[in-house]
Design a protein around this motif. Sequence first.
Motif, PDB file in Angstrom:
ATOM      1  N   PRO A  95       0.799  -1.230   0.000  1.00 41.67           N
ATOM      2  CA  PRO A  95       0.000   0.000   0.000  1.00 41.67           C
ATOM      3  C   PRO A  95       0.829   1.277   0.000  1.00 41.67           C
ATOM      4  CG  PRO A  95      -0.018  -1.026   2.177  1.00 41.67           C
ATOM      5  CD  PRO A  95       0.643  -2.001   1.250  1.00 41.67           C
ATOM      6  N   TRP A  96       2.102   1.166   0.365  1.00 43.77           N
ATOM      7  CA  TRP A  96       2.953   2.359   0.400  1.00 43.77           C
ATOM      8  C   TRP A  96       3.314   2.859  -0.996  1.00 43.77           C
ATOM      9  CZ3 TRP A  96       7.572   1.150  -1.930  1.00 43.77           C
ATOM     10  CH2 TRP A  96       7.906  -0.217  -1.976  1.00 43.77           C
ATOM     11  N   ILE A  97       3.079   2.038  -2.031  1.00 44.60           N
ATOM     12  CA  ILE A  97       3.303   2.503  -3.403  1.00 44.60           C
ATOM     13  C   ILE A  97       2.043   3.242  -3.858  1.00 44.60           C
ATOM     14  CG2 ILE A  97       3.760   1.826  -5.785  1.00 44.60           C
ATOM     15  CD1 ILE A  97       5.215  -0.601  -4.766  1.00 44.60           C
ATOM     16  N   ARG A  98       2.178   4.531  -4.118  1.00 45.99           N
ATOM     17  CA  ARG A  98       1.026   5.349  -4.480  1.00 45.99           C
ATOM     18  C   ARG A  98       0.965   5.558  -5.989  1.00 45.99           C
ATOM     19  NH1 ARG A  98       2.989   8.227   0.047  1.00 45.99           N
ATOM     20  NH2 ARG A  98       3.773   9.900  -1.303  1.00 45.99           N
ATOM     21  N   THR A  99      -0.187   6.016  -6.432  1.00 46.70           N
ATOM     22  CA  THR A  99      -0.429   6.192  -7.866  1.00 46.70           C
ATOM     23  C   THR A  99       0.611   7.102  -8.511  1.00 46.70           C
ATOM     24  OG1 THR A  99      -2.805   5.816  -7.611  1.00 46.70           O
ATOM     25  CG2 THR A  99      -2.095   7.010  -9.573  1.00 46.70           C
ATOM     26  N   GLU A 100       0.955   8.191  -7.842  1.00 49.16           N
ATOM     27  CA  GLU A 100       1.901   9.132  -8.443  1.00 49.16           C
ATOM     28  C   GLU A 100       3.296   8.535  -8.605  1.00 49.16           C
ATOM     29  OE1 GLU A 100       1.254  10.369  -4.051  1.00 49.16           O
ATOM     30  OE2 GLU A 100       0.085   9.623  -5.762  1.00 49.16           O
TER      31      GLU A 100
END
Length: 396
Positions: free
Chosen positions: A94-99
Amino acid sequence: MEFHPLGMRADAGEWIVGRADTGHFVALPADGVEAIRLLRSGLTVAETAARIRADTGRRLAVAPFVDSLTALGFVRSVDGRAVDSAPPVRSSLPWIRTEHVRWLLSPVVPVVLLAVAAAAAVVLTVRPELRPSWHDLVWSDRGTFVLAGQAALTWALLYVHELSHLLTARAAGVPGTIRLGTRLQFLVMQTDVSGIWQCTRRVRCTVYLSGMVLDLATAGGCVLIQAATGPNRLLSLLALSKLLAVAVELMVFMRTDVYFLLQDLLSCRNLYRDAAAHCRHLAARALGRAHPDPLTGLRPRERRIVRGYAVLMVLGTLGSLVLGYLVFAEVTLVLLTRALHTLGGPADPLSLADAVATVVALVATQGLWVRAWWRRHGPKLRPALRSVLRGSRADR
């Protein structure tokens, strides 16, 4: 009435509506989407029904419609009271974000990766000695080393493959979960990115194909490195493993990446489920049992596609199960019997260690398959098992 955030898009005369965070999506007519819009704006159920009738002249049973939306987990609260609904799926990494990964949706990415694969194909036509060979799979005289090494390599490559699906979906703002699963007798790693139903077709196809494109590019990169530095057995093994992974995805009688691509391009809602229901219908009819045709509600074109796919699914499944039985009988049982025989008699320490490792690997693999299979099918089987157990106790 308050709704959870819902994704909506037009699709073949209908609307796909659902929650990306749970992966639950349904196809609704335009009146249903308009009803959701009116309810969101603050109108009551009665006012919504009256507005739709005044605007279109059609009657819409809004109250049962709202009950269905609530059961699907789309409704957050009614008159300020929270409604129990499906919790969001647990997202991997979850720490990987869309941006962080939005660049993965750029058309340049697949073009570059496929260019690497194409360049490698050209090199292999000129230098056939660089072509991966089946002999590369047997890189040691010790079978345990080969099995353990191949298993470690396979699972690592599978994770990278699934990670590509996860990250491309995340680039579109869609959560995803990587988990173990089963396809027939196969234990597989798979990524649930059901939320991409809210995305455009280009994005959906990018997510479906991202794993295969990465596999082809990796295999191509291994070939190009060997062309520059000379033959390397490890690189050849890696290239072969990646090509085999791509070949497995072509088995569309299971829910592989290519299956999802075909399902989307053919505009079918759930090709595998509908084909399985059609097969059960034909089996019930052959046994003389009354069974409604599950394809009645589908469009004529989709019915033809489902019937054709059902034939492919049955033939592919039978062939896969026969192959699985042969592998189990001729390989798995032989390895297990040989290992147990070694453990039951005098043997040198290295042979004993080899036998123990073989038993542990075989039992662990089957245990993981059973666990993944039960997690998928257990909720459907538990009520039937409870009923059987209650019946057996009553007979006593």
